[in-house]
Design a protein around this motif. Structure first.
Motif, mmCIF file in Angstrom:
data_model
loop_
_atom_site.group_PDB
_atom_site.id
_atom_site.type_symbol
_atom_site.label_atom_id
_atom_site.label_comp_id
_atom_site.label_asym_id
_atom_site.label_seq_id
_atom_site.Cartn_x
_atom_site.Cartn_y
_atom_site.Cartn_z
ATOM 1 N N TYR A 172 39.389 49.159 12.456
ATOM 2 C CA TYR A 172 40.504 49.449 13.341
ATOM 3 C C TYR A 172 41.762 48.707 12.880
ATOM 4 O O TYR A 172 42.875 49.239 12.942
ATOM 5 C CB TYR A 172 40.152 49.097 14.788
ATOM 6 N N GLN A 195 34.013 52.156 19.035
ATOM 7 C CA GLN A 195 32.820 51.376 19.359
ATOM 8 C C GLN A 195 32.822 50.036 18.632
ATOM 9 O O GLN A 195 33.216 49.955 17.481
ATOM 10 C CB GLN A 195 31.543 52.155 19.008
ATOM 11 N N PRO A 196 32.430 48.970 19.331
ATOM 12 C CA PRO A 196 32.484 47.655 18.703
ATOM 13 C C PRO A 196 31.169 47.207 18.061
ATOM 14 O O PRO A 196 31.136 46.153 17.444
ATOM 15 C CB PRO A 196 32.860 46.740 19.863
ATOM 16 N N GLY A 197 30.078 47.973 18.181
ATOM 17 C CA GLY A 197 28.837 47.603 17.498
ATOM 18 C C GLY A 197 27.833 46.914 18.390
ATOM 19 O O GLY A 197 28.194 46.236 19.357
ATOM 20 N N SER A 199 27.846 43.297 20.299
ATOM 21 C CA SER A 199 29.205 42.736 20.346
ATOM 22 C C SER A 199 29.531 42.161 21.713
ATOM 23 O O SER A 199 30.401 41.310 21.836
ATOM 24 C CB SER A 199 30.215 43.815 19.966
ATOM 25 N N TYR A 257 33.355 46.935 12.227
ATOM 26 C CA TYR A 257 34.087 47.894 13.058
ATOM 27 C C TYR A 257 35.508 47.395 13.303
ATOM 28 O O TYR A 257 36.484 48.138 13.191
ATOM 29 C CB TYR A 257 33.384 48.099 14.402
ATOM 30 N N ASP A 258 35.607 46.120 13.647
ATOM 31 C CA ASP A 258 36.908 45.539 13.946
ATOM 32 C C ASP A 258 37.842 45.665 12.735
ATOM 33 O O ASP A 258 39.023 45.990 12.876
ATOM 34 C CB ASP A 258 36.715 44.074 14.338
ATOM 35 N N VAL A 301 28.126 43.331 11.810
ATOM 36 C CA VAL A 301 28.454 44.730 12.116
ATOM 37 C C VAL A 301 29.673 44.873 13.034
ATOM 38 O O VAL A 301 30.585 45.647 12.732
ATOM 39 C CB VAL A 301 27.218 45.473 12.669
ATOM 40 N N PRO A 302 29.748 44.108 14.158
ATOM 41 C CA PRO A 302 30.970 44.215 14.973
ATOM 42 C C PRO A 302 32.230 43.845 14.183
ATOM 43 O O PRO A 302 33.295 44.422 14.412
ATOM 44 C CB PRO A 302 30.727 43.216 16.109
#
Lengths: 364, 169
Positions: free
Chosen positions: A338, B153-155, B158, A334-335, A330-331
């Motif tokens: 961006y 937001q990075p999750g 993270s 998001y990354d 998940v992170p």
């Protein structure tokens, strides 16, 4: 497909000896081995839809085309759910989902896996041309369309063939006192574990009923429940959500559907304002190699591809016994967002006013 | 707007806009692709003259072009010249520091009293954050390998991962 769901689920498998299939038609899925191959194909198919949708979504600048962006985003979330469901189905029949390898990612422009190759899918910014492709990708099968295990005109027919194979192969296995559901239960990703925020809740596949449920979820979200415009998703906590084709058609026609609308007529609801000029003019089908002469851009393209490949690596772990790896994925998602948005804002240097954009290439 | 940005950027490699980008690259240490990736190049390019006027901004860019040409091809020479000709200059130093502040924090700082005594007090020259995008795209977050607080937001979880871009120990 025109029958109520209950009759589909209990559809009698065709007798093996009956010459029901004309000689020219593709052969049905004949073995568990072949079923696994088709389910790996389903994973590749679901995944192949995601980069095109993400390019359209991330090309929309902040504050523009808000409703259109939300609709595209909702479809992407469900495609991600479909990937998890395909992995669950494949694990349930003792297969091994493989998503972290070079051939898993299509080189855009590409035909959809297992499609009849009637149109190419490209990475495009939000545009009429992109929406035209999305509508073709999500086009519902005609009522009574045949299941098509390969070269399918629609995604729905491909899944109809998989559904038919599950029933027939399990029926035959049962007769021998066996089952095709031989995969370990611990490989199943269920909604109560690591999956969050994405287009519904995954179904653990352990038997024919749950397999049927999972396949219906994929088909109904994509093309609509029994040829209506809605996906029938109330049990997933999403009331009256349109199937993907109709969500894209709302953007295409600039108008919302309402409850009384049907699939054969245009929507009659409120206007949906769309500004086709409000998107970054990403050059189609970006590739890192196109920018070797511009090292600063090339580095950002490669960074994106590496992160994207890291995401596939995390998903591969999640699908193969380490569901907590979804937490790592998940992170990265998001990354990637961006990074993609930044690439969209960088002039391509081609002399045509285009900008760069994410390539979605394999870069281990 | 974004289409126009891209066209403007690309059709004229030595355009005033590109010169503004090259000055920004030199002052921030980030490359031009990274600066374009913030989506703020045109915002900041338009902001300067809207605050200090076209003439002051034009003089600033002229000084940069002169410095850039003299230091071309020699990074250390350019570095020295930028310090002497721009950062240590009473007229241009405060403008250069404001440009760095814009890129790193999204904030325009009111110019110092000494500068305003010479060049006049401009109506728009107050300390302010340019926009929410200017805040969340501030280079400071990239420089410290963190995400902007309350944005991007990075999750979940993270915080357990090593920072992006962190060199292995």
């Amino acid at each position: 497909m025109s029958k109520p769901r209950s009759s589909r689920a209990t559809k009698a498998p065709p007798a093996a000896a009956a010459p029901a299939v004309p000689p020219a038609a593709p052969r049905p899925i004949s073995s568990v081995h072949s079923l696994r191959r088709h389910l790996q194909g389903a994973l590749e198919l679901e995944h192949a839809t995601i980069p095109p949708y993400l390019c359209a979504l991330y090309s929309i600048p902040d504050g523009a085309n808000v409703t259109a962006g939300a609709l595209i985003r909702s479809v992407v979330m469900e495609e991600m759910l479909h990937m998890v469901l395909a992995a669950n189905l494949l694990n349930a029949v003792g297969g091994t989902p493989r998503v972290h390898h070079r051939k898993f990612i299509p080189a855009y422009p590409t035909y959809l896996p297992f499609s009849d190759q009637s149109f190419l899918v490209e990475l495009l910014p939000f545009s009429r041309r992109a929406l035209d492709t999305f509508l073709r990708m999500e086009k519902p099968a005609k009522p009574h369309a045949k299941p098509e295990p390969g070269d399918s005109p629609t995604i729905g027919q491909f899944y109809e063939a998989i559904l038919e194979a599950f029933h027939r192969l399990e029926h035959h296995a049962k007769k021998r006192g066996e089952t095709i559901f031989t995969g370990p239960r611990r490989l199943q990703i269920a909604g109560d574990t690591w999956y969050y925020g994405g287009g519904g809740s995954p179904v653990a596949v352990t038997d024919l009923a749950s397999a049927t449920h999972a396949i219906h979820e994929i088909m109904d979200q994509g093309e609509g429940l029994d040829h209506g415009i809605f996906d029938g998703d109330d049990q997933f906590g999403q009331v009256d959500e349109l199937a993907h084709y109709f969500r894209f058609n709302e953007i295409h026609l600039g108008r919302r559907y309402q409850k009384t609308d049907g699939p054969t007529r245009p929507p009659t609801g409120a206007e949906l304002p769309v500004d086709w000029t409000a998107s970054y003019p990403m050059a189609p089908n970006p590739k890192a190699a196109d920018y070797v002469g511009q090292p600063a851009i090339h580095r950002l393209m490669v960074d994106f591809n590496r992160q994207y490949t890291a995401l596939l690596r995390a998903l591969d772990r999640a699908f193969n016994g380490e569901p907590s790896a979804l937490g790592d994925a998940v992170p990265i998602m998001y990354d990637l967002k961006y990074r993609a948005q930044a690439l969209m804002a960088i002039p391509s240097g081609r002399g045509d006013g285009t900008t760069v954009g994410p390539g979605f290439e394999f870069a281990p | 707007m974004d289409h126009d940005r891209a066209v403007a950027a690309h059709h004229a490699p030595d355009s005033p806009l590109q010169q503004f980008v090259s000055l920004s690259v030199t002052l921030t240490g980030f490359d031009d692709a990274e600066l374009w990736g913030t989506g703020l190049v045109n915002t900041y390019y338009a902001l300067f003259p809207s605050i200090v006027g076209d003439a002051v901004f034009g003089d600033f860019m002229t000084r940069w072009n002169y410095t850039h040409r003299r230091g071309a091809g020699d990074a250390s020479q350019l570095h020295t010249l930028v310090r002497q000709q721009i950062l240590d200059d009473p007229d241009f130093g405060p403008l250069a520091r404001n440009l760095i502040s814009l890129w790193y924090t999204g904030q325009w700082n009111q110019l110092p009293a000494a500068w305003r005594n010479v060049h006049g007090a401009w109506a728009n020259d107050a300390t302010f954050i340019v926009s929410s995008a200017a805040y969340s795209e501030g280079l400071v977050w990239k420089a410290i390998h963190a995400h902007p607080i309350a944005a991007k937001q990075p999750g979940y979880g993270s915080w357990a991962l090593p920072p992006d871009g962190e060199e292995p120990a």
